[in-house]
Design an enzyme around this catalytic site. Structure first.
Site, PDB file in Angstrom:
ATOM      1  N   LYS A  20       0.834  -1.217   0.000  1.00 54.18           N
ATOM      2  CA  LYS A  20       0.000   0.000   0.000  1.00 54.18           C
ATOM      3  C   LYS A  20       0.863   1.259   0.000  1.00 54.18           C
ATOM      4  O   LYS A  20       0.615   2.190  -0.763  1.00 54.18           O
ATOM      5  CB  LYS A  20      -0.914   0.034   1.236  1.00 54.18           C
ATOM      6  N   THR A  21       1.848   1.280   0.886  1.00 55.49           N
ATOM      7  CA  THR A  21       2.685   2.476   0.990  1.00 55.49           C
ATOM      8  C   THR A  21       3.506   2.665  -0.283  1.00 55.49           C
ATOM      9  O   THR A  21       3.612   3.781  -0.816  1.00 55.49           O
ATOM     10  CB  THR A  21       3.634   2.372   2.208  1.00 55.49           C
ATOM     11  N   LYS A  42      -2.018   9.312   6.763  1.00 55.28           N
ATOM     12  CA  LYS A  42      -2.046   7.965   7.357  1.00 55.28           C
ATOM     13  C   LYS A  42      -2.686   8.175   8.722  1.00 55.28           C
ATOM     14  O   LYS A  42      -2.033   8.668   9.662  1.00 55.28           O
ATOM     15  CB  LYS A  42      -0.588   7.470   7.471  1.00 55.28           C
ATOM     16  N   ASP A  59       6.013   4.640   7.238  1.00 54.98           N
ATOM     17  CA  ASP A  59       5.071   4.855   6.127  1.00 54.98           C
ATOM     18  C   ASP A  59       4.879   6.345   5.884  1.00 54.98           C
ATOM     19  O   ASP A  59       4.887   6.816   4.745  1.00 54.98           O
ATOM     20  CB  ASP A  59       3.694   4.245   6.444  1.00 54.98           C
ATOM     21  N   GLU A 120      -3.771   6.493   3.272  1.00 57.46           N
ATOM     22  CA  GLU A 120      -3.407   5.070   3.382  1.00 57.46           C
ATOM     23  C   GLU A 120      -3.973   4.501   4.663  1.00 57.46           C
ATOM     24  O   GLU A 120      -3.629   4.944   5.765  1.00 57.46           O
ATOM     25  CB  GLU A 120      -1.883   4.863   3.371  1.00 57.46           C
ATOM     26  N   GLY A 121      -4.849   3.526   4.526  1.00 59.62           N
ATOM     27  CA  GLY A 121      -5.381   2.849   5.704  1.00 59.62           C
ATOM     28  C   GLY A 121      -4.337   1.914   6.299  1.00 59.62           C
ATOM     29  O   GLY A 121      -3.337   1.587   5.662  1.00 59.62           O
ATOM     30  N   GLY A 123      -3.369  -1.776   7.500  1.00 56.45           N
ATOM     31  CA  GLY A 123      -3.829  -3.145   7.268  1.00 56.45           C
ATOM     32  C   GLY A 123      -4.811  -3.219   6.121  1.00 56.45           C
ATOM     33  O   GLY A 123      -4.635  -2.581   5.086  1.00 56.45           O
TER      34      GLY A 123
HETATM   35  N1  LIG Z   1       6.787  -3.051  -6.142  1.00 59.36           N
HETATM   36  C1  LIG Z   1       7.648  -3.187  -5.142  1.00 59.36           C
HETATM   37  N2  LIG Z   1       8.976  -3.306  -5.382  1.00 59.36           N
HETATM   38  C2  LIG Z   1       9.869  -3.441  -4.380  1.00 59.36           C
HETATM   39  N3  LIG Z   1       9.559  -3.478  -3.079  1.00 59.36           N
HETATM   40  C3  LIG Z   1       8.240  -3.358  -2.756  1.00 59.36           C
HETATM   41  C4  LIG Z   1       7.226  -3.210  -3.761  1.00 59.36           C
HETATM   42  N4  LIG Z   1       6.035  -3.136  -3.137  1.00 59.36           N
HETATM   43  C5  LIG Z   1       6.285  -3.226  -1.819  1.00 59.36           C
HETATM   44  N5  LIG Z   1       7.604  -3.359  -1.588  1.00 59.36           N
HETATM   45  C6  LIG Z   1       8.274  -3.512  -0.282  1.00 59.36           C
HETATM   46  O1  LIG Z   1       7.533  -4.477   0.461  1.00 59.36           O
HETATM   47  C7  LIG Z   1       7.417  -4.077   1.819  1.00 59.36           C
HETATM   48  C8  LIG Z   1       5.928  -3.944   2.172  1.00 59.36           C
HETATM   49  O2  LIG Z   1       5.371  -2.897   1.354  1.00 59.36           O
HETATM   50  P1  LIG Z   1       4.517  -1.706   1.981  1.00 59.36           P
HETATM   51  O3  LIG Z   1       4.240  -0.748   0.887  1.00 59.36           O
HETATM   52  O4  LIG Z   1       5.184  -1.178   3.201  1.00 59.36           O
HETATM   53  O5  LIG Z   1       3.207  -2.528   2.379  1.00 59.36           O
HETATM   54  P2  LIG Z   1       1.900  -2.061   3.194  1.00 59.36           P
HETATM   55  O6  LIG Z   1       1.878  -0.567   3.157  1.00 59.36           O
HETATM   56  O7  LIG Z   1       0.753  -2.693   2.480  1.00 59.36           O
HETATM   57  O8  LIG Z   1       2.058  -2.617   4.576  1.00 59.36           O
HETATM   58  C9  LIG Z   1       8.187  -2.776   1.954  1.00 59.36           C
HETATM   59  O9  LIG Z   1       9.503  -3.069   2.382  1.00 59.36           O
HETATM   60  C10 LIG Z   1       8.202  -2.218   0.539  1.00 59.36           C
HETATM   61  O10 LIG Z   1       9.304  -1.385   0.276  1.00 59.36           O
HETATM   62 MG   LIG Z   2       1.936   0.841   4.722  1.00 60.60          MG
END
Ligand SMILES: Nc1ncnc2c1ncn2[C@@H]1O[C@H](COP(=O)(O)OP(=O)(O)O)[C@@H](O)[C@H]1O
Ligand SMILES: [Mg+2]
Length: 237
Positions: A20-21, A42, A59, A120-121, A123
């Site tokens: 998401k982030t 957030k 985030d 950004e929510g 979870g």
């Molecule tokens: N397309 C991508 N390429 C490389 N790393 C990614 C990608 N999408 C997510 N990540 C990595 O995966 C991990 C989880 O992603 P994140 O965006 O933080 O998830 P969420 O916000 O849903 O919890 C983070 O370390 C992020 O940098």
């Molecule tokens: Mg996140």
């Protein structure tokens, strides 16, 4: 001042850790390149880290940097808790509670200074944000269309459809603008579903698959009109 006319997108996902982030930051960068003043919000974060005596949401930092540091980092995520638990539990672990009014009022800051807000929510839609409210309650009250981020792995059809069913049935329904299929880890060579997930999802989901984001990609594979997908929320949030 016409704060309620500021459009937004509420980014949710099939789970935590699915990107998401990462996806929201990518959208923020795209919009900023197009000259849009992007607010990122957030409402609450857990699993925060202590940095120079301050509890920081990683985030929030990622989103704020991607948005070109509009406004203050404090306003990106006004409620931060240390334990890597759902927010009400993370708050209780430090004898605090999530402030439900601040979850909502924190959005106003961005409505007053941004052209578009990305929320950004925490979870997924049914992740608790307080003892008696879910992320979906916040999404409902904000009134922005949802963007569902899903990881391109085996199991994504089930996870995505469950999220869409939740959106459709929560209170009187949450609008879903579309889905982004993200690759949060290098695709496993033994996961054959990676090649077929997009088309199999497209056959079964009413909202469109708007774009894909490859592992480590900085741009979506197509240009998406995020400004057009964003909509103003409900007055009075
Ligand atoms: N397309 C991508 N390429 C490389 N790393 C990614 C990608 N999408 C997510 N990540 C990595 O995966 C991990 C989880 O992603 P994140 O965006 O933080 O998830 P969420 O916000 O849903 O919890 C983070 O370390 C992020 O940098
Ligand atoms: Mg996140």
């Amino acid at each position: 001042m016409k704060p309620q006319l500021v459009p937004g997108i509420f980014v949710t996902g099939t789970d935590t850790g699915i990107g998401k982030t990462y996806v929201t930051a990518c959208i923020a960068r795209m919009l900023r390149q197009r000259g849009v003043r992007v607010g990122v919000y957030k409402p609450v974060a857990s699993g925060c880290v202590l940095h120079d005596g301050q509890w920081i949401s990683e985030d929030a930092v990622t989103l704020w940097e991607a948005a070109g540091r509009l406004g203050s980092l404090e306003a990106v995520c006004p409620q931060r808790f240390a334990a890597p638990l759902a927010p009400p539990l993370a708050a209780a672990a430090e004898d605090r509670a999530v402030d439900p009014a601040l979850l909502r009022s924190g959005l106003q800051y961005w409505l007053q200074r941004a052209d578009l807000v990305l929320v950004e929510g925490a979870g997924g839609l049914m992740s608790p944000v307080t003892d008696n409210e879910f992320v979906a309650d916040l999404a409902y009250d904000f009134g922005f269309p949802l963007l569902v981020v899903a990881a391109n792995v085996l199991g994504v059809i089930n996870q995505t459809l469950q999220t869409l069913i939740t959106a459709a049935t929560f209170r009187d329904g949450l609008d879903v603008a579309g889905i982004v299929l993200n690759q949060p880890n290098p695709a496993r060579p033994d996961d054959l579903s990676v090649a077929t997930n997009r088309s199999e999802l497209a056959r079964r989901c009413v909202p469109p698959i708007l774009a894909e984001l490859a592992w480590q990609a900085e741009e979506f594979e197509v240009s998406v009109a995020w400004e057009t997908l964003a909509r103003a929320g409900h007055p009075g949030t």
